[in-house]
Design an enzyme around this catalytic site. Structure first.
Site, PDB file in Angstrom:
ATOM      1  N   HIS A 236       0.875  -1.173   0.000  1.00 59.24           N
ATOM      2  CA  HIS A 236       0.000   0.000   0.000  1.00 59.24           C
ATOM      3  C   HIS A 236       0.912   1.223   0.000  1.00 59.24           C
ATOM      4  O   HIS A 236       1.862   1.270   0.787  1.00 59.24           O
ATOM      5  CB  HIS A 236      -0.884  -0.036   1.256  1.00 59.24           C
ATOM      6  CG  HIS A 236      -2.029   0.918   1.199  1.00 59.24           C
ATOM      7  ND1 HIS A 236      -1.863   2.279   1.199  1.00 59.24           N
ATOM      8  CD2 HIS A 236      -3.371   0.711   1.124  1.00 59.24           C
ATOM      9  CE1 HIS A 236      -3.044   2.861   1.132  1.00 59.24           C
ATOM     10  NE2 HIS A 236      -3.973   1.937   1.089  1.00 59.24           N
ATOM     11  N   ARG A 258      -5.565  10.066  -1.421  1.00 58.83           N
ATOM     12  CA  ARG A 258      -5.079  10.356  -2.787  1.00 58.83           C
ATOM     13  C   ARG A 258      -6.257  10.519  -3.726  1.00 58.83           C
ATOM     14  O   ARG A 258      -6.256  11.365  -4.617  1.00 58.83           O
ATOM     15  CB  ARG A 258      -4.158   9.237  -3.277  1.00 58.83           C
ATOM     16  CG  ARG A 258      -2.788   9.262  -2.649  1.00 58.83           C
ATOM     17  CD  ARG A 258      -1.905   8.160  -3.205  1.00 58.83           C
ATOM     18  NE  ARG A 258      -2.368   6.840  -2.829  1.00 58.83           N
ATOM     19  CZ  ARG A 258      -2.801   5.908  -3.670  1.00 58.83           C
ATOM     20  NH1 ARG A 258      -2.789   6.124  -4.965  1.00 58.83           N
ATOM     21  NH2 ARG A 258      -3.216   4.746  -3.226  1.00 58.83           N
TER      22      ARG A 258
END
Ligand SMILES: Cc1cc2nc3c(=O)[nH]c(=O)nc-3n(C[C@H](O)[C@H](O)[C@H](O)COP(=O)(O)OP(=O)(O)OC[C@H]3O[C@@H](n4cnc5c(N)ncnc54)[C@H](O)[C@@H]3O)c2cc1C
Length: 576
Positions: A236, A258
């Site tokens: 991740h 994000r």
């Protein structure tokens, strides 16, 4: 050694283990069912840690074919298509079961339909969730249902070996250590489920819970089973980086940051994703992780050695409202996510690889079943966010029913192979048998393993690094094997359990390194700097690893992927 017997024995109490217990009980309430777990039932494992949610094709406009195609394309054409098909179909049944039978409340739209949010790599917003604490909702409801039934629990029982039958190739039970006393316990069973949840905790930065150390995969290997796709370790991109002194380092800052427009910045506080992908920070996990790792290798790093995530340009109030949990997590480590900069680093999150299995969760060892993150083949080269908990709950339920059927048809308490039990005990006893020496302290071994796996078998790999990793793993294991532990008190002897954790992690690390060396192309989570292209999709092959006959090393075979439902270049959507 204490001995117990049960009809069905389930190892692990995550989504896979608990669903298996409930479905087995529903299918055959007269059977005795035992859930044995390294932690406390309902309090351990990664299902409880699920933040984002659960993928399922529910909404008008979505379809199981679309979910299937996203899974296959996300997996870079390596998934076993029958397993992926079963996942997307049964996810629908399972989410209704979670809501209507087990009592989960998921977030809803104003019109009363279930709210589904966007996750990376999907062509439709299909992730069902309960705020950003979805796993707690699922595991709490599952645990309550298990507690309410006549299902035996062996908590703080660590499985150390799958014990085969004396005179035939079948499972006969499992050897445990009762962590509360240190006593050995043999549980004989007609059917056993391996659901210990994999967990790539051999990397310096990692997300899974501390109880996960690949024990199930190591036991499966020693039992002669094949593991597939083991080179596929998902990182991740945004693990919190708060220094070596805190276990918060490595924990996930969710992808939605994000997705909402967060920036990644290098040490000079400049954005860098334009150098790597036109989708910038919204590129997929593998691409963003590689970009961050490249910046780190180039030395453009923050004080703790990572990069920054910055959200302030979106407005402090909005970030504080939309990402309350993340803002609090960062504040706990001294960072201001809403208005300042937070240090992040890619973090090992999930193993796509695992035990090879059939769609009914059977393995090649009669009576042994597998489900959840211990099982390989559903996700291929990359798992879509939201497909992990769907995988464990779908196949956990399938395994429960299959074990009930197996017990009815072929179940018997088979005589255990006592020599195998003795050998397993001797393996566990090794650090007590060693003489105290200057070698073998556990902490330096763990640190060496973290660094080796991160540097040489991590986000960017090459042949020379993988060769070095394999010889390094040998040296690390030699060091661990030389270690001596004082035999004063075995109750909650965490040094002993750390020692065994490291044994499992080293064994599985070796398989990851061998599989990564054998795959001479780059797919999804596996990137070879010395061979950066994917190769022809039509010729896709998966790695299959076994312990070699001498049991000291690993053999890897490359086997063609069977395109049983769709071939590269085709789509079920076009056909629909
Ligand atoms: C921080 C985080 C966030 C995540 N978010 C998402 C998400 O939003 N969506 C999604 O789909 N997936 C997510 N995942 C992945 C997801 O959690 C897993 O895919 C899934 O929950 C695995 O379920 P499982 O039942 O296989 O294993 P787990 O839930 O991990 O359970 C494993 C069990 O095995 C036990 N165990 C381990 N070793 C032994 C042993 N030797 N003997 C006995 N018992 C043992 C453990 O104690 C535990 O009870 C996330 C993972 C993490 C770490």
């Amino acid at each position: 050694m204490r001995e117990l017997a049960t009809d069905i024995l389930i190892l692990g109490s995550g989504g896979a283990g608990l669903f298996a217990a409930l479905h087995a009980h529903q299918a055959a309430p007269q059977l005795s069912i035992t859930v044995a777990v390294k932690g406390l039932l309902g309090k351990c494992g990664c299902t409880r840690m699920v933040q984002g949610g659960y993928n399922v094709a529910l909404a008008a406009g979505d379809s199981i074919e679309r979910h299937f195609m996203d899974t296959i394309e996300g997996g870079k054409w390596l998934p076993n298509q029958e397993l992926a098909w079963k996942l997307v179909n049964l996810a629908v049944e399972r989410i209704h079961e979670l809501e209507n039978e087990l009592g989960c409340f998921f977030d809803r739209n104003p019109d009363g339909t279930v709210h589904q949010k966007a996750f990376a790599g999907q062509t439709f917003d299909r992730t069902v969730h309960k705020g950003d604490l979805t796993g707690i909702e699922i595991i709490n409801r599952l645990a309550e249902q298990v507690w309410a039934r006549d299902i035996r629990r062996l908590e703080e029982h660590r499985a150390v070996e799958l014990i085969k039958a004396k005179d035939e190739e079948a499972i006969s039970g499992v050897l445990f250590i009762d962590m509360r006393t240190g006593e050995y316990v043999l549980v004989r069973a007609k059917a056993v489920l391996l659901a210990t949840g994999g967990g790539p905790t051999m990397y310096r930065y990692h997300t899974p819970s501390g109880d996960k150390s690949c024990d199930g995969l190591a036991m499966a290997l020693r039992a002669g089973l094949a593991l597939r796709d083991m080179e596929m370790v998902q990182f991740h991109p945004t693990g919190l980086l708060a220094g070596a002194h805190t276990r918060m380092t490595g924990t996930v800052l969710e992808e939605g940051l994000r997705g909402a427009g967060g920036y990644l910045l290098d040490a000079n506080r400049e954005r860098f994703m334009h150098k790597y992908d036109p989708k910038l920070e919204r590129a997929t996990r593998d691409i963003v992780s590689r970009a961050i790792f490249s910046e780190m290798r180039a030395g453009r790093v923050t004080p703790n050695g990572g990069v920054y995530i910055s959200m302030g340009h979106l407005g402090r109030d909005r970030v504080a409202k939309d990402f309350k949990g993340m803002v609090e997590r960062c504040a706990d480590s001294g960072f201001d996510l809403a208005g300042g900069l937070v240090e992040v680093v890619p973090t090992a999150h999930y193993m796509m690889g695992g035990v090879e299995f059939e769609p009914d969760c059977a393995t090649r060892l009669p009576g042994l079943f597998v489900a959840g993150e211990d099982a390989g083949g559903v996700h291929g080269a990359n798992r879509l966010g939201g497909n992990g908990v769907a995988n464990s709950t779908v196949f956990g339920g399938v395994a429960g029913e299959a074990m009930a059927a197996w017990v009815a048809a072929e179940g018997a308490l088979r005589e255990p192979d006592r020599a195998q039990i003795d050998a397993a005990r001797a393996r566990c006893e090794r650090p007590f048998a060693n003489k105290a020496s200057a070698h073998g302290a556990i902490e330096p071994v763990r640190e060496a393993l973290y660094d080796l796996m991160w540097d040489k078998v991590g986000i960017i790999r090459d042949a020379a690094g993988l060769r070095a990793a394999l010889s390094g793993l040998g040296a690390i294991e030699t060091e661990l094997d030389a270690g001596a532990l004082a035999d004063h008190n075995r109750a909650f002897n965490l040094s002993w359990h750390d020692w065994m954790n490291l044994k499992s992690l080293i064994q599985v690390s070796r398989v990851i390194a061998h599989a990564a060396a054998a795959r001479e192309d780059s797919r999804g989570a596996h990137f070879r700097e010395d061979s950066p292209t994917a190769g022809p999709l039509e010729a896709s092959a998966y790695t299959s690893a076994r312990l070699a006959a001498a049991a000291a090393d690993v053999e890897i075979a490359l086997r063609p992927v069977a395109f049983t439902r769709v071939r590269p270049g085709e789509s079920l959507l076009a056909a629909a």
